[in-house]
Design a protein around this motif. Structure first.
Motif, PDB file in Angstrom:
ATOM      1  N   ILE A  18       1.716  -1.676   7.615  1.00 29.86           N
ATOM      2  CA  ILE A  18       1.496  -1.439   8.982  1.00 29.86           C
ATOM      3  C   ILE A  18       0.891  -2.525   9.817  1.00 29.86           C
ATOM      4  O   ILE A  18       1.612  -2.866  10.923  1.00 29.86           O
ATOM      5  CB  ILE A  18       0.605  -0.191   9.088  1.00 29.86           C
ATOM      6  N   LYS A  19      -0.136  -3.252   9.266  1.00 29.34           N
ATOM      7  CA  LYS A  19      -0.317  -4.522   9.690  1.00 29.34           C
ATOM      8  C   LYS A  19       0.821  -5.589   9.809  1.00 29.34           C
ATOM      9  O   LYS A  19       0.879  -6.399  10.968  1.00 29.34           O
ATOM     10  CB  LYS A  19      -1.585  -5.201   8.982  1.00 29.34           C
ATOM     11  N   SER A  29       2.583  -1.136  19.783  1.00 33.75           N
ATOM     12  CA  SER A  29       1.922  -0.496  18.793  1.00 33.75           C
ATOM     13  C   SER A  29       0.692  -1.149  18.336  1.00 33.75           C
ATOM     14  O   SER A  29       0.619  -2.494  18.418  1.00 33.75           O
ATOM     15  CB  SER A  29       3.104  -0.558  17.384  1.00 33.75           C
ATOM     16  N   ALA A  75       2.925  -4.263  12.998  1.00 35.92           N
ATOM     17  CA  ALA A  75       2.006  -3.770  14.465  1.00 35.92           C
ATOM     18  C   ALA A  75       2.027  -4.891  15.451  1.00 35.92           C
ATOM     19  O   ALA A  75       1.973  -5.824  15.012  1.00 35.92           O
ATOM     20  CB  ALA A  75       0.559  -3.374  14.023  1.00 35.92           C
ATOM     21  N   ASP A  76       2.260  -4.561  16.727  1.00 31.28           N
ATOM     22  CA  ASP A  76       2.167  -5.624  17.724  1.00 31.28           C
ATOM     23  C   ASP A  76       0.557  -6.140  17.828  1.00 31.28           C
ATOM     24  O   ASP A  76       0.761  -7.410  18.183  1.00 31.28           O
ATOM     25  CB  ASP A  76       2.686  -5.010  19.220  1.00 31.28           C
ATOM     26  N   ILE A  82      -0.745   4.320  18.226  1.00 33.79           N
ATOM     27  CA  ILE A  82      -1.691   3.983  17.229  1.00 33.79           C
ATOM     28  C   ILE A  82      -1.588   4.580  15.922  1.00 33.79           C
ATOM     29  O   ILE A  82      -1.739   5.926  15.934  1.00 33.79           O
ATOM     30  CB  ILE A  82      -3.118   4.001  17.757  1.00 33.79           C
ATOM     31  N   ASP A 137      -1.685   4.164  11.325  1.00 33.65           N
ATOM     32  CA  ASP A 137      -2.500   3.357  10.094  1.00 33.65           C
ATOM     33  C   ASP A 137      -1.611   3.504   8.839  1.00 33.65           C
ATOM     34  O   ASP A 137      -2.199   2.398   8.052  1.00 33.65           O
ATOM     35  CB  ASP A 137      -3.593   3.794  10.077  1.00 33.65           C
ATOM     36  N   MET A 191       5.965   3.291  15.453  1.00 34.22           N
ATOM     37  CA  MET A 191       5.426   1.922  15.962  1.00 34.22           C
ATOM     38  C   MET A 191       6.386   0.930  16.178  1.00 34.22           C
ATOM     39  O   MET A 191       6.237   0.096  17.178  1.00 34.22           O
ATOM     40  CB  MET A 191       4.417   1.568  14.714  1.00 34.22           C
ATOM     41  N   CYS A 207      -2.744  -1.037  15.578  1.00 28.69           N
ATOM     42  CA  CYS A 207      -3.322  -0.409  14.190  1.00 28.69           C
ATOM     43  C   CYS A 207      -4.788  -0.881  13.997  1.00 28.69           C
ATOM     44  O   CYS A 207      -5.084  -1.955  14.448  1.00 28.69           O
ATOM     45  CB  CYS A 207      -2.555  -0.714  12.926  1.00 28.69           C
TER      46      CYS A 207
END
Length: 390
Positions: A356-357, A346, A360-361, A330, A332, A340, A348
Motif C-alpha cells: 500500500i505504501k 489516496s 499511495a499518493d 485512506i 492500509d 486507492m 495511508c
C-alpha cells in the motif's frame, strides 16, 4: 419491444497454469471481479457467473446484494473439465435459463482490462441489426511471419514506418457478442456477419501464466495513475481497521470486546465536514463496535461488511453522480489498493503494509490510531484551498 441482453462469465474451479486463478487477488480483488464490475456497470440487463466453484457462488451471493444484475449459477462438472469447450458451457447455461435472452455476451475473466465501454460497443453492433455477432480485437503493429520464412502482413523489401503501417487486427479473447438465434443454430460464439470492437493494444495480454499476471497488474496500476487529475475533494472514504484503529482487536469468549480509536481523528473529521467534505466509512468487517463509534462521530454513510470495495465504490459514484477524482481514500492493506488507485487522492498511515505504501499518493507521517486521519484531514483542507476561487 426492448431486447434482453445478458452477460456470461464462465469460471472453472481448477486451473492448470495458475492454481485457483479466478479467486487469486489482483490488486486486492479476486481476478473474476474485475470483468464482473465492468459488466455490472455496462448496458447489460443481467450478468451470470457460471462456475463449478461453490466458494465463488457464496462470495457473490454475500457481496453483491446491492445490485439486481448479478446471478451466480452452478456449472456441471462435465462442462468444467480441462477438455470441455467454452461453447459447451454456453449451451448448457442457455438451456438452464430456458434461452431467456435476445443477445448473449461472453466475457472472459482472464481479460481484466476489459471496460464497460467495450461491452457496450459489442452490444450495439448486434442490437442495431447490422451484425449477427461481434468480437473484440486489438490492432498490433508487429510484423508477422510464417514458419517457412514468409512475411504475412508486410513487404519486408519495403519495410513501412510504424506511422504508415495500418497493422493487423488480432482477437484478444475478451468480449464476444451474439444474437440468440445465431448462437443456438451455430453452436458457436461467432457466426453470420461478424462485427469488430477494437480495444486498446494493452488488452492483447490474457492471464495464462504468472508472467502475464505481473504484466496485467502493472498495466492496471499505470492505467489508474495516468487518469488522476486535479479536482477539489468533496468526499473522504476511510477504511477502519488499521486506519481508525491500530489494527489490533481485543477478543473474549463472547467475541470482539474492544478496538482502540484516536479522539483527535474524530475532531479532524468534524472540522473536515465543516469545510464541506462528506465523510464515508467503508470496511470489510461487520463490527458493532465500529457501528457504535461511527454513530458517536455522527458519520451517516457507514458501510460495513463490504468485501468488494471497488465495485461498491463504483456504485456510489454512479448513484451520487460523483467523479472518482473528487474522492480521497485512506486505506492500509491490499483490499484497499484498487480503490486507492481509482480515486483522486489516496493516503495511508505510516504503519500501513508495504504494498500500500508503494501505491499511495501520500504516506502520512503518523500511524493509525495515532493522528493519521487528523493529518490527512489537514492535508485535504489545505489542498482544497487552491480551488476556492474557481
Amino acid at each position: 419491444m426492448q431486447k434482453k441482453t445478458i452477460g456470461f462469465i464462465p469460471l472453472r474451479k481448477n486451473s492448470k497454469g495458475i492454481p485457483g486463478k479466478n479467486k487469486k487477488k489482483l490488486l486486492g480483488r479476486p481476478l473474476f471481479s474485475w470483468v464482473l464490475s465492468e459488466a455490472i456497470f455496462s448496458n447489460l440487463d443481467e450478468v451470470y457467473v457460471f462456475t463449478d466453484d461453490e466458494e465463488i457462488i457464496a462470495y457473490i451471493d454475500k457481496n453483491y446484494g446491492w445490485t439486481h444484475k448479478v446471478k451466480p449459477l452452478l456449472r456441471s462438472a462435465e462442462n468444467a473439465s480441462d477438455t470441455a469447450s467454452t461453447e459447451s458451457a454456453m449451451l448448457e447455461f442457455s438451456e438452464l435459463i430456458n434461452h431467456d435472452y435476445d443477445v448473449f455476451c461472453l466475457l472472459q475473466a482472464t481479460s481484466p482490462l476489459t471496460q464497460r465501454t467495450d461491452i457496450n460497443k459489442g452490444l450495439e453492433l448486434v442490437l442495431n441489426g447490422n451484425y449477427d455477432s461481434a468480437l473484440s480485437v486489438v490492432r498490433t503493429h508487429r510484423f508477422i511471419w510464417s514458419e517457412d520464412g514468409k512475411s504475412l502482413n508486410y513487404d519486408y523489401t519495403n519495410r513501412p514506418r510504424r506511422q504508415d503501417f495500418d497493422g493487423l487486427l488480432m482477437e484478444n479473447g475478451a468480449v464476444y457478442t451474439s444474437g440468440k438465434k445465431e448462437l443456438l443454430e451455430s453452436g458457436n460464439r461467432l457466426s453470420g456477419k461478424i462485427g469488430l470492437v477494437e480495444m486498446s493494444e494493452d488488452t492483447l495480454v490474457e492471464i495464462d501464466s504468472e508472467t502475464d499476471w505481473q504484466v496485467i497488474e502493472q498495466l492496471l496500476i499505470s492505467s489508474f495513475k495516468t487518469k488522476k487529475t486535479p479536482q477539489r475533494i468533496s468526499h473522504l472514504i476511510l477504511d477502519v481497521d488499521g486506519v481508525f484503529t491500530d489494527g489490533r482487536v481485543t477478543y473474549g469468549n463472547t467475541g470482539e470486546l474492544s478496538k482502540t480509536f484516536d479522539m483527535r481523528d474524530g475532531m479532524g473529521l468534524e472540522i473536515l465536514r465543516q469545510h464541506n467534505v462528506n465523510v464515508m466509512v467503508m470496511t470489510s468487517e461487520d463490527s458493532e463496535t465500529v457501528a457504535q463509534r461511527m454513530k458517536k462521530l455522527q458519520i451517516e454513510d457507514v458501510f460495513l461488511g463490504v468485501k468488494d470495495k471497488y465495485s461498491f465504490l463504483e456504485n456510489i459514484l454512479q448513484e451520487r453522480q460523483l467523479t472518482a477524482q473528487e474522492i480521497a481514500y485512506i486505506g492500509d492493506d491490499v483490499n484497499d489498493m484498487a480503490n486507492m488507485l481509482r480515486v483522486g487522492w489516496s493516503f495511508c498511515p505510516s504503519n500501513a503494509t508495504k504494498p500500500i505504501k508503494y501505491q499511495a499518493d501520500v504516506v502520512l507521517n503518523n500511524a493509525s490510531a495515532n493522528g493519521a486521519i487528523r493529518e490527512a484531514c489537514e492535508f485535504i483542507m489545505n489542498y482544497n484551498l487552491r480551488f476556492n476561487d474557481l
